[in-house]
Motif scaffolding. Structure first.
Motif, PDB file in Angstrom:
ATOM      1  N   ALA A 109       0.822  -1.200   0.000  1.00 24.72           N
ATOM      2  CA  ALA A 109       0.000   0.000   0.000  1.00 24.72           C
ATOM      3  C   ALA A 109       0.860   1.255   0.000  1.00 24.72           C
ATOM      4  O   ALA A 109       1.976   1.279   0.522  1.00 24.72           O
ATOM      5  N   ASP A 110       0.322   2.326  -0.594  1.00 27.80           N
ATOM      6  CA  ASP A 110       0.964   3.617  -0.513  1.00 27.80           C
ATOM      7  C   ASP A 110       0.902   4.073   0.939  1.00 27.80           C
ATOM      8  O   ASP A 110      -0.175   4.177   1.525  1.00 27.80           O
ATOM      9  N   PRO A 111       2.041   4.367   1.580  1.00 31.89           N
ATOM     10  CA  PRO A 111       2.024   4.709   3.004  1.00 31.89           C
ATOM     11  C   PRO A 111       1.233   5.964   3.307  1.00 31.89           C
ATOM     12  O   PRO A 111       0.802   6.164   4.436  1.00 31.89           O
ATOM     13  N   ALA A 166       2.489   8.323 -10.236  1.00 25.65           N
ATOM     14  CA  ALA A 166       3.019   7.260 -11.086  1.00 25.65           C
ATOM     15  C   ALA A 166       3.475   6.131 -10.180  1.00 25.65           C
ATOM     16  O   ALA A 166       3.640   6.309  -8.969  1.00 25.65           O
ATOM     17  N   ARG A 167       3.692   4.976 -10.772  1.00 23.23           N
ATOM     18  CA  ARG A 167       4.150   3.831  -9.995  1.00 23.23           C
ATOM     19  C   ARG A 167       4.864   2.855 -10.921  1.00 23.23           C
ATOM     20  O   ARG A 167       4.548   2.745 -12.105  1.00 23.23           O
ATOM     21  N   ALA A 168       5.822   2.156 -10.331  1.00 24.88           N
ATOM     22  CA  ALA A 168       6.443   1.022 -10.999  1.00 24.88           C
ATOM     23  C   ALA A 168       6.096  -0.200 -10.166  1.00 24.88           C
ATOM     24  O   ALA A 168       6.597  -0.360  -9.054  1.00 24.88           O
ATOM     25  N   VAL A 169       5.203  -1.007 -10.683  1.00 25.51           N
ATOM     26  CA  VAL A 169       4.770  -2.210  -9.973  1.00 25.51           C
ATOM     27  C   VAL A 169       5.740  -3.337 -10.317  1.00 25.51           C
ATOM     28  O   VAL A 169       5.971  -3.641 -11.487  1.00 25.51           O
ATOM     29  N   ILE A 170       6.316  -3.939  -9.294  1.00 25.90           N
ATOM     30  CA  ILE A 170       7.291  -5.004  -9.469  1.00 25.90           C
ATOM     31  C   ILE A 170       6.661  -6.324  -9.021  1.00 25.90           C
ATOM     32  O   ILE A 170       6.314  -6.490  -7.844  1.00 25.90           O
ATOM     33  N   ASP A 171       6.521  -7.244  -9.949  1.00 22.70           N
ATOM     34  CA  ASP A 171       5.918  -8.550  -9.674  1.00 22.70           C
ATOM     35  C   ASP A 171       7.019  -9.519  -9.244  1.00 22.70           C
ATOM     36  O   ASP A 171       7.765 -10.040 -10.077  1.00 22.70           O
ATOM     37  N   LEU A 172       7.111  -9.772  -7.950  1.00 24.40           N
ATOM     38  CA  LEU A 172       8.170 -10.641  -7.447  1.00 24.40           C
ATOM     39  C   LEU A 172       7.933 -12.103  -7.812  1.00 24.40           C
ATOM     40  O   LEU A 172       8.893 -12.886  -7.861  1.00 24.40           O
ATOM     41  N   SER A 208      14.089   7.561  -8.762  1.00 24.66           N
ATOM     42  CA  SER A 208      13.592   7.363  -7.392  1.00 24.66           C
ATOM     43  C   SER A 208      12.303   8.127  -7.115  1.00 24.66           C
ATOM     44  O   SER A 208      11.639   7.861  -6.116  1.00 24.66           O
ATOM     45  N   ARG A 209      11.928   9.083  -7.979  1.00 29.68           N
ATOM     46  CA  ARG A 209      10.639   9.765  -7.778  1.00 29.68           C
ATOM     47  C   ARG A 209       9.463   8.851  -8.065  1.00 29.68           C
ATOM     48  O   ARG A 209       8.328   9.175  -7.693  1.00 29.68           O
ATOM     49  N   VAL A 210       9.715   7.749  -8.742  1.00 29.83           N
ATOM     50  CA  VAL A 210       8.650   6.799  -9.061  1.00 29.83           C
ATOM     51  C   VAL A 210       8.641   5.714  -7.988  1.00 29.83           C
ATOM     52  O   VAL A 210       9.589   4.936  -7.885  1.00 29.83           O
ATOM     53  N   PRO A 211       7.591   5.636  -7.171  1.00 28.16           N
ATOM     54  CA  PRO A 211       7.560   4.614  -6.122  1.00 28.16           C
ATOM     55  C   PRO A 211       7.538   3.213  -6.716  1.00 28.16           C
ATOM     56  O   PRO A 211       6.883   2.967  -7.733  1.00 28.16           O
ATOM     57  N   ARG A 212       8.256   2.301  -6.079  1.00 30.15           N
ATOM     58  CA  ARG A 212       8.170   0.883  -6.433  1.00 30.15           C
ATOM     59  C   ARG A 212       7.145   0.228  -5.524  1.00 30.15           C
ATOM     60  O   ARG A 212       7.252   0.333  -4.295  1.00 30.15           O
ATOM     61  N   LEU A 213       6.178  -0.418  -6.118  1.00 28.66           N
ATOM     62  CA  LEU A 213       5.156  -1.150  -5.373  1.00 28.66           C
ATOM     63  C   LEU A 213       5.337  -2.628  -5.677  1.00 28.66           C
ATOM     64  O   LEU A 213       5.322  -3.033  -6.844  1.00 28.66           O
ATOM     65  N   TYR A 214       5.505  -3.418  -4.636  1.00 33.75           N
ATOM     66  CA  TYR A 214       5.816  -4.836  -4.813  1.00 33.75           C
ATOM     67  C   TYR A 214       4.579  -5.693  -4.632  1.00 33.75           C
ATOM     68  O   TYR A 214       3.841  -5.541  -3.660  1.00 33.75           O
ATOM     69  N   VAL A 215       4.361  -6.578  -5.593  1.00 38.03           N
ATOM     70  CA  VAL A 215       3.227  -7.483  -5.545  1.00 38.03           C
ATOM     71  C   VAL A 215       3.735  -8.916  -5.557  1.00 38.03           C
ATOM     72  O   VAL A 215       4.851  -9.205  -5.997  1.00 38.03           O
ATOM     73  N   ASN A 216       2.897  -9.811  -5.028  1.00 38.11           N
ATOM     74  CA  ASN A 216       3.242 -11.229  -4.962  1.00 38.11           C
ATOM     75  C   ASN A 216       4.554 -11.450  -4.222  1.00 38.11           C
ATOM     76  O   ASN A 216       5.406 -12.244  -4.643  1.00 38.11           O
ATOM     77  N   GLY A 217       4.703 -10.727  -3.117  1.00 35.04           N
ATOM     78  CA  GLY A 217       5.918 -10.843  -2.344  1.00 35.04           C
ATOM     79  C   GLY A 217       6.049 -12.158  -1.612  1.00 35.04           C
ATOM     80  O   GLY A 217       7.161 -12.598  -1.309  1.00 35.04           O
ATOM     81  N   GLU A 218       4.933 -12.803  -1.315  1.00 33.82           N
ATOM     82  CA  GLU A 218       4.975 -14.075  -0.595  1.00 33.82           C
ATOM     83  C   GLU A 218       4.939 -15.219  -1.575  1.00 33.82           C
ATOM     84  O   GLU A 218       4.063 -15.300  -2.438  1.00 33.82           O
ATOM     85  N   GLN A 219       5.887 -16.111  -1.428  1.00 33.04           N
ATOM     86  CA  GLN A 219       5.958 -17.274  -2.316  1.00 33.04           C
ATOM     87  C   GLN A 219       4.839 -18.236  -1.971  1.00 33.04           C
ATOM     88  O   GLN A 219       4.661 -18.597  -0.809  1.00 33.04           O
ATOM     89  N   SER A 220       4.072 -18.643  -2.976  1.00 36.39           N
ATOM     90  CA  SER A 220       2.953 -19.566  -2.734  1.00 36.39           C
ATOM     91  C   SER A 220       3.475 -20.987  -2.708  1.00 36.39           C
ATOM     92  O   SER A 220       4.507 -21.312  -3.282  1.00 36.39           O
ATOM     93  N   GLY A 221       2.737 -21.849  -2.046  1.00 30.09           N
ATOM     94  CA  GLY A 221       3.103 -23.259  -2.009  1.00 30.09           C
ATOM     95  C   GLY A 221       3.964 -23.568  -0.848  1.00 30.09           C
ATOM     96  O   GLY A 221       5.092 -23.449  -0.714  1.00 30.09           O
TER      97      GLY A 221
END
Length: 413
Positions: free
Chosen positions: A26-28, A35-41, A400-413
């Motif tokens: 979440a955005d704090p 803007a955002r850079a979504v990073i799919d882990l 660095s002005r573009v926030p990185r938002l991390y998704v799927n941070g938890e490994q499934s399985g």
């Protein structure tokens, strides 16, 4: 169109569906992001597994230099380790030392290596942090030996051979002297030669004659060092393209960088999909303004774009201060409400304009600059083509002005 128009239900619903099925950081501040850079882990983990399958008999070093090629070094390092990476690679000693900080979340048993040293660097700190340091020249050997004495413990040193790239690394003519110096220091208990390594010049150009020549030189330089008594833990030369296409180059360790983030090292090798990779970064922005303009209206600095007729313009709040290439002026592709648009006129420091052709998506509507391509959006390679550069640069330069938002941070399985 009315001034001050706020996004309607359609706009809000479209934004909420953008990351459907993903767990997002979440955005704090709880605010709508410019803007955002979504990073799919999950994509990072899947890419590392794919790369390990390409080199099943070699260990894998996940290269996370340059803040993980713009994706975030620590989160991507953790994801890579979860997927089986046992080494992490950094360029600068500061990058490597950050991976040893407790807050990085990187397990202590994961090996860390860095290779871009200059005189007076933090050798002692690196030795104390159990980081593998690269040595290409005699000055570096002298400094790491002094650092080991000061630290009271042996340094872990990897000798780099210049097999033809002509950049870092020891020339073949000087190799015997460097190996001899390293062995003398090893005999004194000041260092352990843990690796012998090199780097390709043209592995992203299949069939280039330098590839076979470099492999031959590397084998010869490794054989010489081992004949003199060097017992390396790892021998390595394979970068991303070599990991994907040159199994004869895999030796004990492969060092994929850009490929672990799902970007193809070269269009000649294949698209990410063809290589079994998935781009991990999606860059989006919220339109800051949508307005009607008449025909013949100049757009952005220099009026290099003039509207052909009455139309609507959309203001994208990203510019070259955020890493958007100015060379993409007039050609950078953007997806807005399912349609490809291109940058109209020059990219400015903080913003650029797209011609919406009369469509009225409304302020706050999503503009997708690049992503995996699932929704028909452009990719980093599309921006590279529009800018006359490579996709490596496109993802790495996002600032660095573009926030990185991390998704799927938890490994499934």
């Amino acid at each position: 169109m009315q001034r001050g128009r706020t996004p309607g239900a359609k706009d809000s619903r479209a934004r909420s569906e953008t990351l459907s099925g993903m767990k997002e950081t979440a955005d704090p501040h709880g605010a709508q992001l410019r803007a955002r850079a979504v990073i799919d882990l999950a994509a990072v983990r899947a890419n590392v597994r794919t790369l390990r399958e390409r080199a099943p008999r070699a260990a894998l070093m996940a290269v996370v230099k340059a803040d993980g090629y713009g994706h975030g070094a620590a989160p991507c390092a953790r994801a890579a380790v979860e997927a089986g990476a046992t080494w992490l690679g950094a360029a600068t000693p500061q990058e490597a030392l950050a991976l040893r900080e407790p807050g990085s979340g990187v397990p202590a048993d994961v090996r860390v290596m860095c290779w871009l040293w200059t005189p007076g660097g933090p050798w002692r700190e690196a030795v104390k942090a159990d980081i593998d340091v690269s040595v290409s020249g005699f000055w570096a050997l002298d400094e790491v030996v002094a650092a080991a004495r000061a630290a009271g413990r042996p340094a872990r040193v990897q000798l780099k051979a210049d097999t033809g790239l002509g950049r870092g690394g020891c020339q073949p003519a000087d190799w015997a002297e460097l190996v001899a110096g390293a062995l003398r220091a090893e005999a004194e208990g000041l260092l352990k030669v843990t690796g012998l390594w090199s780097h390709f010049a043209c592995a992203d150009e299949p069939g280039h004659p330098s590839i076979a020549a470099q492999l031959l030189t590397f084998r010869e330089m490794v054989a010489y060092a081992e004949a003199q008594g060097v017992e390396p833990e790892v021998r390595h030369i394979a970068n991303s393209p070599a990991t994907l296409t040159l199994p004869e180059s895999h030796f004990d360790l492969v060092r994929p960088g850009i490929a672990m983030y799902g970007v193809s090292p070269s269009p000649e090798i294949g698209t990410p999909m063809e290589l079994g990779l998935r781009p991990a970064m999606t860059l989006t922005a919220s339109l800051a303004l949508v307005k009607n303009v008449p025909g013949g209206h100049g757009v952005s600095y220099g009026h290099h774009y003039v509207t052909a007729g009455a139309t609507t313009l959309g203001l994208v709040p990203l510019g070259y201060a955020d890493g958007i290439p100015r060379h993409a002026s007039g050609g950078g592709p953007v997806l807005v409400e399912g349609k490809w648009r291109t940058v109209a006129g020059r990219v400015a420091m903080d913003q650029f304009v797209v011609d919406l052709g009369g469509d009225e998506p409304g302020e706050g509507a999503e503009a997708v600059l690049f992503g995996p391509g699932d929704r028909g959006e452009p990719t980093a390679e599309d921006w590279a083509q529009a800018s006359g550069t490579i996709a490596y640069e496109i993802v790495t330069r996002i600032g660095s002005r573009v926030p990185r938002l991390y998704v799927n941070g938890e490994q499934s399985g």
